[in-house]
Design a protein around this motif. Structure first.
Motif, PDB file in Angstrom:
ATOM      1  N   ASP A 174      47.756  45.230  36.157  1.00 39.02           N
ATOM      2  CA  ASP A 174      47.547  45.235  37.607  1.00 39.02           C
ATOM      3  C   ASP A 174      48.809  44.708  38.291  1.00 39.02           C
ATOM      4  OD1 ASP A 174      46.348  45.367  40.105  1.00 39.02           O
ATOM      5  OD2 ASP A 174      45.354  43.405  39.904  1.00 39.02           O
ATOM      6  N   GLU A 208      42.947  39.546  48.752  1.00 38.18           N
ATOM      7  CA  GLU A 208      43.609  40.803  48.438  1.00 38.18           C
ATOM      8  C   GLU A 208      42.590  41.927  48.420  1.00 38.18           C
ATOM      9  OE1 GLU A 208      44.698  42.470  44.857  1.00 38.18           O
ATOM     10  OE2 GLU A 208      43.720  40.999  43.569  1.00 38.18           O
ATOM     11  N   ASP A 265      50.010  43.629  42.338  1.00 38.07           N
ATOM     12  CA  ASP A 265      49.523  43.443  43.702  1.00 38.07           C
ATOM     13  C   ASP A 265      50.728  43.404  44.625  1.00 38.07           C
ATOM     14  OD1 ASP A 265      47.000  43.282  42.602  1.00 38.07           O
ATOM     15  OD2 ASP A 265      46.789  41.119  42.888  1.00 38.07           O
ATOM     16  N   ASN A 302      46.319  48.250  45.634  1.00 38.37           N
ATOM     17  CA  ASN A 302      47.542  47.715  46.239  1.00 38.37           C
ATOM     18  C   ASN A 302      48.657  47.669  45.194  1.00 38.37           C
ATOM     19  OD1 ASN A 302      46.742  45.679  44.546  1.00 38.37           O
ATOM     20  ND2 ASN A 302      46.332  44.178  46.148  1.00 38.37           N
ATOM     21  N   GLU A 352      42.218  45.759  46.763  1.00 44.72           N
ATOM     22  CA  GLU A 352      42.727  46.859  45.954  1.00 44.72           C
ATOM     23  C   GLU A 352      42.317  48.180  46.604  1.00 44.72           C
ATOM     24  OE1 GLU A 352      44.538  46.726  43.225  1.00 44.72           O
ATOM     25  OE2 GLU A 352      44.314  44.678  42.450  1.00 44.72           O
ATOM     26  N   ARG A 377      43.961  38.384  42.475  1.00 40.10           N
ATOM     27  CA  ARG A 377      43.602  38.335  41.060  1.00 40.10           C
ATOM     28  C   ARG A 377      44.351  39.457  40.349  1.00 40.10           C
ATOM     29  NH1 ARG A 377      38.148  36.880  39.206  1.00 40.10           N
ATOM     30  NH2 ARG A 377      37.520  37.052  41.366  1.00 40.10           N
ATOM     31  N   ILE A 378      44.975  39.161  39.228  1.00 40.61           N
ATOM     32  CA  ILE A 378      45.645  40.195  38.442  1.00 40.61           C
ATOM     33  C   ILE A 378      44.698  40.625  37.331  1.00 40.61           C
ATOM     34  CG2 ILE A 378      47.618  40.752  36.962  1.00 40.61           C
ATOM     35  CD1 ILE A 378      48.354  40.538  39.923  1.00 40.61           C
TER      36      ILE A 378
HETATM   37 CA   LIG Z   1      44.818  42.500  42.094  1.00 34.72          CA
END
Ligand SMILES: [Ca+2]
Ligand SMILES: [Ca+2]
Ligand SMILES: [Ca+2]
Ligand SMILES: [Ca+2]
Length: 611
Positions: free
Chosen positions: A57, A28, A59, A32, A30, A51-52
């Motif tokens: 956060d 991922e 995504d 996003n 960011e 990853r949160i």
């Molecule tokens: Ca993320």
């Protein structure tokens, strides 16, 4: 892990999951956090690693899909034991949405497979769609990683039956989105370790093995199959009332499923008068079935004779991840010879393909289980020693002493054994020893980076010859999550690794000490690699927990000529007998909770009666 520089520093970590897929892999990127900044995933099938973090956060990913496709979006996080540390305790609990190009929600999911969400949606029209990932309650933390599988791909959600008899082959159906129906022959796979290369038999105390799709494109995620001891059958519906109960030839493991909400599954067993039978469900444990089971036993007139909802559990530090659950366990003694009826139900209204259980019916006989941790033992310095905590759980009135030893070690390695004492009705309760320590010492010429497998075995020491001797191999446990209690799961193999010394390490000079109950003395230990250090925090851990006689909390003790004098005082109420201690330094370690630092081999303490 082979010898080399990679594990010289501090030994071994616990086991962690690492998934290998056959799909294009993406990371991922960011920012996003909303549809306007959605990350475009160009491949039509994909795994996105994200990853949160930080809190709140979001995504969002943009994908293209075609009308009529069976589109899958699935998170793997709980399946990989993803969890927080520090202030962010708890399993990572993700939620997932599939949105159309206008931002309208087409589908959403939360806890589909354990805590992991899975969406399967038939795509209404060609075009772009958005997949939004977040943590429940707008959480976010650095460890909250996930693998998001996207596209018209098969995805394994479960297996049925969810297990097989050890050493056999079974016909098992893998189910989930876009998986072709039909059973596959899946065989028991013996665990391959390098134990054979050091001239030892390859033992196998594993409780599960894992299976996945390997044909076509796949996420690589596998599902557990529980390994049983008895022959296996699959429940046959209809069995919703007592008159439809199938007669079980036991011992047996029945694989069942709650097909509809309120499903009741009835079975029937023939028992002799006073015959004791053990009924046990495995569902949440290992398989992560979402069910909360209830077992009830009835006689032929329909009278309820026994039931169990959840096993009672001792909430010790070791809240074993795959041991503490709402699965049911029941020991039943037949009041008279005849047929008895076993009813299995689900109490939270859950049903469906993943609502599976395994019911084992076997003779209830005295037995014990041995577990130990850590499963990966770091030895800080060639010639040094590490300790493991071994736990003995006794079942069905088993009360014998159990001798615990370390086996399968290569030449040059040494270990100390320990005895876990039962009460036997003759000893005071404080003598009971459900936990003991054993230690493992590396050869003085061991190379840092050396990694060896070993196993721990418990053997009962029956007092009378009519009782059979029981031998059980220990299940190694990995600490995967620690808060006020430790959460452990079963690990496939126990290993030790030699690391370069990370600081001073200790050895025993006094191998044995004899004291009266109420008496005091000292034991001497040698410190290696202390340099100019003048004192060291020392703790004495009792390999047996029946007596507290030395430093229970770390205390700085002076080092003189590389030696430390450690005080020992035996409480007056101590029962005469042989006890074992290990002296440890508490430099970033606490062997009592499975975080081993350097310690001495076991030191024998003989307590004699006061004359
Ligand atoms: Ca993320
Ligand atoms: Ca984001
Ligand atoms: Ca059923
Ligand atoms: Ca049924």
């Amino acid at each position: 892990m082979s010898s080399g520089t990679r594990c010289e520093r501090s030994g071994l970590t616990n086991f962690a999951h690492f998934v290998v897929s056959s799909l294009p892999e993406h990371l991922e990127a960011e920012p996003n956090n909303d549809i306007a900044h959605a990350q475009r995933i160009e491949s039509s099938t994909a795994v996105v690693n994200g990853r949160i973090n930080p809190l709140a956060d979001l995504d969002v990913f943009r994908v293209s899909a075609k009308a009529g496709q069976k589109f899958v979006a699935a998170i793997a996080a709980h399946a990989l034991d993803v969890h927080g540390q520090g202030k962010s305790y708890g399993n990572a609990d993700f939620s997932l949405e599939l949105l159309d190009a206008s931002g309208r929600t087409l589908a959403a999911a939360e806890d589909t497979i354990g805590f992991d969400p899975l969406i399967e949606q038939t795509i209404p029209a060609d075009g772009d769609y958005f997949v939004r990932v977040q943590l429940l309650n707008y959480g976010g933390f650095p460890e909250a990683v996930y693998r998001l599988t996207l596209g018209a791909v098969p995805y394994v959600a479960g297996a049925f039956p969810p297990g097989l008899q050890r050493g056999t082959e079974a016909s098992i159906e893998l189910f989930g989105p876009s998986i072709t129906a039909g059973k596959r022959a899946i065989g028991f796979s013996p665990l391959v370790t390098n134990a054979a290369s050091i001239g030892q038999p390859t033992p196998d105390a594993r409780l599960v093995q894992y299976v996945t799709l390997l044909d076509g494109n796949h996420s690589g995620l596998d599902v557990p199959l529980v390994l049983g001891s008895h022959s296996e059958i699959i429940e046959a519906e209809p069995n919703n009332d007592r008159s439809q109960a199938a007669l079980l030839a036991w011992p047996v493991c029945v694989n069942g499923r709650f097909d509809q909400s309120g499903d009741a599954d009835w079975y029937r067993v023939k028992l002799d008068a006073q015959q004791k039978v053990w009924l046990e469900i495995v569902a949440q444990r290992f398989v992560r079935s979402p069910v909360d089971t209830l077992i009830q036993v009835y006689d032929a007139t329909g009278k309820l004779l026994g039931e169990n909802d959840d096993e009672s559990f001792d909430p010790g530090y070791e809240s074993y991840h795959d041991f503490k659950t709402t699965d049911s366990k029941l020991q039943f003694t037949a009041p008279a010879a005849g047929e008895f009826f076993v009813k299995v139900t689900e109490q939270s209204g859950i049903s469906g393909p993943r609502a599976v259980y395994r019911l084992t019916v076997e003779e209830a006989r005295p037995d014990f289980r041995v577990t130990h941790f850590p499963d990966a033992v770091p030895i800080w310095g060639p010639g040094s020693t590490s300790a493991m905590l071994v736990r003995i759980d006794r079942f069905v009135n088993f009360d014998d002493d159990v001798e615990v030893s370390v086996e399968g070690l290569p030449a040059g390695w040494t270990s100390s054994s320990a005895t876990s004492l039962g009460i036997k009705g003759i000893r005071p309760f404080t003598t009971y020893q459900p936990k003991v320590f054993v230690t493992l010492t590396a050869p003085a010429d061991a190379q840092p980076g050396t990694c060896i497998p070993f196993r721990i075995v418990g053997r009962s020491r029956p007092e009378n010859t009519t009782t059979a001797k029981i031998e059980r191999e220990a299940i190694p446990l990995t600490l995967f999550y620690t808060s006020d209690t430790g959460y452990f799961r079963a690990s496939p193999v126990a290993r030790a690794a030699v690391a370069k010394p990370q600081g001073p390490w200790v050895d025993a000079v006094t191998p044995e000490l004899t004291l009266n109950a109420g008496g005091s003395g000292t034991i001497q230990i040698k410190v290696h690699g202390a340099g100019d250090v003048q004192s060291m925090p020392i703790v004495v851990n009792l390999a047996t927990n029946g007596v507290a006689c030395a430093l229970m909390t770390p205390q700085p003790l002076p080092i003189k000529d590389g030696l430390v004098e450690v005080p020992v005082k035996v409480p007056p109420e101590t029962q005469p007998g042989t006890y074992y201690m290990t002296v440890a330094q508490t430099w970033r370690s606490d062997i009592r909770i499975g975080m081993p630092g350097p310690c001495t081999p076991l030191i024998k303490l003989i307590v004699t009666p006061v004359k």
